[in-house]
Design an enzyme around this catalytic site. Structure first.
Site, PDB file in Angstrom:
ATOM      1  N   ARG A  11       0.835  -1.117  -0.058  1.00  0.00           N
ATOM      2  CA  ARG A  11      -0.010  -0.069   0.063  1.00  0.00           C
ATOM      3  C   ARG A  11       0.852   1.234   0.100  1.00  0.00           C
ATOM      4  O   ARG A  11       1.707   1.449   0.948  1.00  0.00           O
ATOM      5  CB  ARG A  11      -1.103  -0.044   1.339  1.00  0.00           C
ATOM      6  CG  ARG A  11      -2.138   0.480   1.285  1.00  0.00           C
ATOM      7  CD  ARG A  11      -2.992   0.153   2.240  1.00  0.00           C
ATOM      8  NE  ARG A  11      -2.650   0.686   3.691  1.00  0.00           N
ATOM      9  CZ  ARG A  11      -3.445   1.124   4.672  1.00  0.00           C
ATOM     10  NH1 ARG A  11      -4.505   1.323   4.322  1.00  0.00           N
ATOM     11  NH2 ARG A  11      -2.879   1.876   5.633  1.00  0.00           N
ATOM     12  N   THR A  29      -1.050   7.471  -1.147  1.00  0.00           N
ATOM     13  CA  THR A  29      -2.212   7.410  -1.836  1.00  0.00           C
ATOM     14  C   THR A  29      -3.176   6.327  -1.220  1.00  0.00           C
ATOM     15  O   THR A  29      -4.544   6.192  -1.616  1.00  0.00           O
ATOM     16  CB  THR A  29      -2.153   7.200  -3.424  1.00  0.00           C
ATOM     17  OG1 THR A  29      -1.213   5.954  -3.487  1.00  0.00           O
ATOM     18  CG2 THR A  29      -1.032   8.085  -4.119  1.00  0.00           C
ATOM     19  N   ASP A  46       0.102  -1.600  12.705  1.00  0.00           N
ATOM     20  CA  ASP A  46       0.773  -2.213  11.455  1.00  0.00           C
ATOM     21  C   ASP A  46       0.969  -3.619  11.592  1.00  0.00           C
ATOM     22  O   ASP A  46       1.924  -3.926  12.252  1.00  0.00           O
ATOM     23  CB  ASP A  46       2.072  -1.288  11.129  1.00  0.00           C
ATOM     24  CG  ASP A  46       2.407  -1.825   9.742  1.00  0.00           C
ATOM     25  OD1 ASP A  46       2.599  -3.001   9.334  1.00  0.00           O
ATOM     26  OD2 ASP A  46       2.597  -1.063   8.762  1.00  0.00           O
ATOM     27  N   ASP A  88       4.579  -4.657  10.554  1.00  0.00           N
ATOM     28  CA  ASP A  88       5.676  -4.466  11.265  1.00  0.00           C
ATOM     29  C   ASP A  88       5.491  -5.030  12.801  1.00  0.00           C
ATOM     30  O   ASP A  88       6.811  -5.310  13.288  1.00  0.00           O
ATOM     31  CB  ASP A  88       5.615  -2.664  11.706  1.00  0.00           C
ATOM     32  CG  ASP A  88       5.931  -1.999  10.567  1.00  0.00           C
ATOM     33  OD1 ASP A  88       6.499  -2.667   9.551  1.00  0.00           O
ATOM     34  OD2 ASP A  88       5.623  -0.846  10.559  1.00  0.00           O
TER      35      ASP A  88
HETATM   36  C1  PRP Z   1      -1.174  -3.740   4.865  1.00  0.00           C
HETATM   37  C2  PRP Z   1      -2.013  -4.800   4.969  1.00  0.00           C
HETATM   38  C3  PRP Z   1      -2.869  -5.109   3.628  1.00  0.00           C
HETATM   39  C4  PRP Z   1      -2.969  -3.727   3.649  1.00  0.00           C
HETATM   40  C5  PRP Z   1      -4.579  -3.215   3.818  1.00  0.00           C
HETATM   41  O1  PRP Z   1      -0.051  -4.087   4.138  1.00  0.00           O
HETATM   42  O2  PRP Z   1      -1.179  -6.100   5.253  1.00  0.00           O
HETATM   43  O3  PRP Z   1      -1.926  -5.615   2.796  1.00  0.00           O
HETATM   44  O4  PRP Z   1      -2.039  -3.020   4.268  1.00  0.00           O
HETATM   45  O5  PRP Z   1      -4.706  -1.957   3.473  1.00  0.00           O
HETATM   46  P1  PRP Z   1      -5.857  -1.644   2.351  1.00  0.00           P
HETATM   47  O6  PRP Z   1      -6.947  -2.471   2.595  1.00  0.00           O
HETATM   48  O7  PRP Z   1      -6.074  -0.230   2.512  1.00  0.00           O
HETATM   49  O8  PRP Z   1      -5.281  -1.962   1.062  1.00  0.00           O
HETATM   50  P2  PRP Z   1       1.136  -3.070   3.899  1.00  0.00           P
HETATM   51  O9  PRP Z   1       0.861  -2.735   2.324  1.00  0.00           O
HETATM   52  O10 PRP Z   1       1.396  -1.955   4.831  1.00  0.00           O
HETATM   53  O11 PRP Z   1       2.394  -4.176   3.611  1.00  0.00           O
HETATM   54  P3  PRP Z   1       3.116  -5.211   4.356  1.00  0.00           P
HETATM   55  O12 PRP Z   1       1.977  -6.275   4.559  1.00  0.00           O
HETATM   56  O13 PRP Z   1       4.429  -5.225   3.810  1.00  0.00           O
HETATM   57  O14 PRP Z   1       3.201  -4.613   5.570  1.00  0.00           O
HETATM   58  N1  URA Z   2      -2.510  -2.140   7.243  1.00  0.00           N
HETATM   59  C1  URA Z   2      -2.067  -2.601   8.679  1.00  0.00           C
HETATM   60  O1  URA Z   2      -1.194  -3.164   8.961  1.00  0.00           O
HETATM   61  N2  URA Z   2      -2.926  -1.866   9.451  1.00  0.00           N
HETATM   62  C2  URA Z   2      -4.014  -1.047   9.225  1.00  0.00           C
HETATM   63  O2  URA Z   2      -4.796  -0.704  10.376  1.00  0.00           O
HETATM   64  C3  URA Z   2      -4.309  -0.733   8.060  1.00  0.00           C
HETATM   65  C4  URA Z   2      -3.419  -1.347   7.156  1.00  0.00           C
END
Ligand code: PRP
Ligand code: URA
Length: 237
Positions: free
Chosen positions: A132, A136, A228, A231
């Site tokens: 994500r 944006t 997150d 993380d």
């Molecule tokens: C987070 C989460 C989802 C996404 C959700 O991932 O694990 O994939 O955000 O958000 P959305 O419904 O608004 O698309 P992120 O992109 O932060 O990547 P990561 O898994 O590497 O932490």
């Molecule tokens: N991705 C996350 O890891 N946490 C949130 O709350 C939203 C998106």
């Protein structure tokens, strides 16, 4: 992280900006949406959300919650007959009819994919990297290991957080191109906004989550959520 809950504020380019967010009870009755009511799930979710839960324990909880979700999401799998010889006599048993695929949306979906492998050891794992964009909130594909040969009865896209729904919607679109007969999404926490978007965009899939939260804040984080998920699993703060 400063996660204020100003529902309609935020930057002009964010998908939920200017759009009223649905309330929890407006999305509770959506077709094909399954929100866990299991008391053990509720117990583990509280520990997962706790800001004092450290990455090793957080990851362990994600996997335990994932096992409960895997049981719930696989309850309607198709079976076929299979003869088996017990130490005492022959009988007709059953086995899963067709392969099972699991698509972890990297990176946060990795813990849930491990849970599915515990429940169904011969599941195929189809890795898909979506990130994500923090400005944006649009999902961007950066890794794709989906095979071209499809011999699955179902594929589960797994990712702990369903926030704006962008990542889940794109993942299901990418999987649909592969021609898999049945697709499901499995997550830990959904925001009403993302749940409604996913259900409206892909009304033909089943959606399983452990909990439905209240809203998105102006940075697209789920409130009250858990922060997150990537993380917290991998210790990258
Ligand atoms: C987070 C989460 C989802 C996404 C959700 O991932 O694990 O994939 O955000 O958000 P959305 O419904 O608004 O698309 P992120 O992109 O932060 O990547 P990561 O898994 O590497 O932490
Ligand atoms: N991705 C996350 O890891 N946490 C949130 O709350 C939203 C998106």
């Amino acid at each position: 992280m400063n996660e204020t809950n100003t529902q309609y504020g935020g930057r002009p380019s964010l998908p939920m900006q200017g759009v009223p967010q649905p309330k929890r009870d407006e999305v509770l009755g959506l077709p094909r949406v399954h929100i866990s009511t299991h008391p053990v799930m509720a117990h583990k979710m509280t520990a997962l959300r706790d800001k004092n839960t450290q990455p090793p324990e957080f990851y362990r909880l994600v996997k335990e919650i994932g096992m409960l979700l895997a049981y719930e999401a696989t309850a309607n799998l198709a079976l076929e007959s299979k003869d088996v010889e017990t130490p005492l006599e022959r009988m007709t048993g059953q086995r899963l009819a067709g392969g099972i695929g699991v698509t972890p949306i990297l990176r946060a979906g990795l813990g849930l994919a491990e849970s599915f492998r515990e429940v169904i050891p011969d599941a195929q794992i189809w890795h898909l990297g979506l990130r994500r964009d923090e400005n944006t909130l649009q999902a961007m594909e950066y890794y794709n290991q989906l095979p071209h040969k499809v011999d699955l009865q179902v594929c589960y896209a797994v990712d702990p957080m369903l926030a704006t729904g962008g990542s889940a919607i794109d993942a299901i679109k990418i999987l649909k191109v592969r021609g898999i007969p049945r697709l499901s999404y499995v997550g830990i926490i959904a925001a009403p906004y993302g749940l409604l978007k996913l259900s409206q965009t892909h009304p033909d899939i089943d959606i399983y989550v452990a909990a439905l939260d209240e809203s998105l804040n102006d940075r697209g984080y789920i409130m009250p959520g858990l922060g997150d998920a990537g993380d917290r699993q991998f210790g990258t703060f």
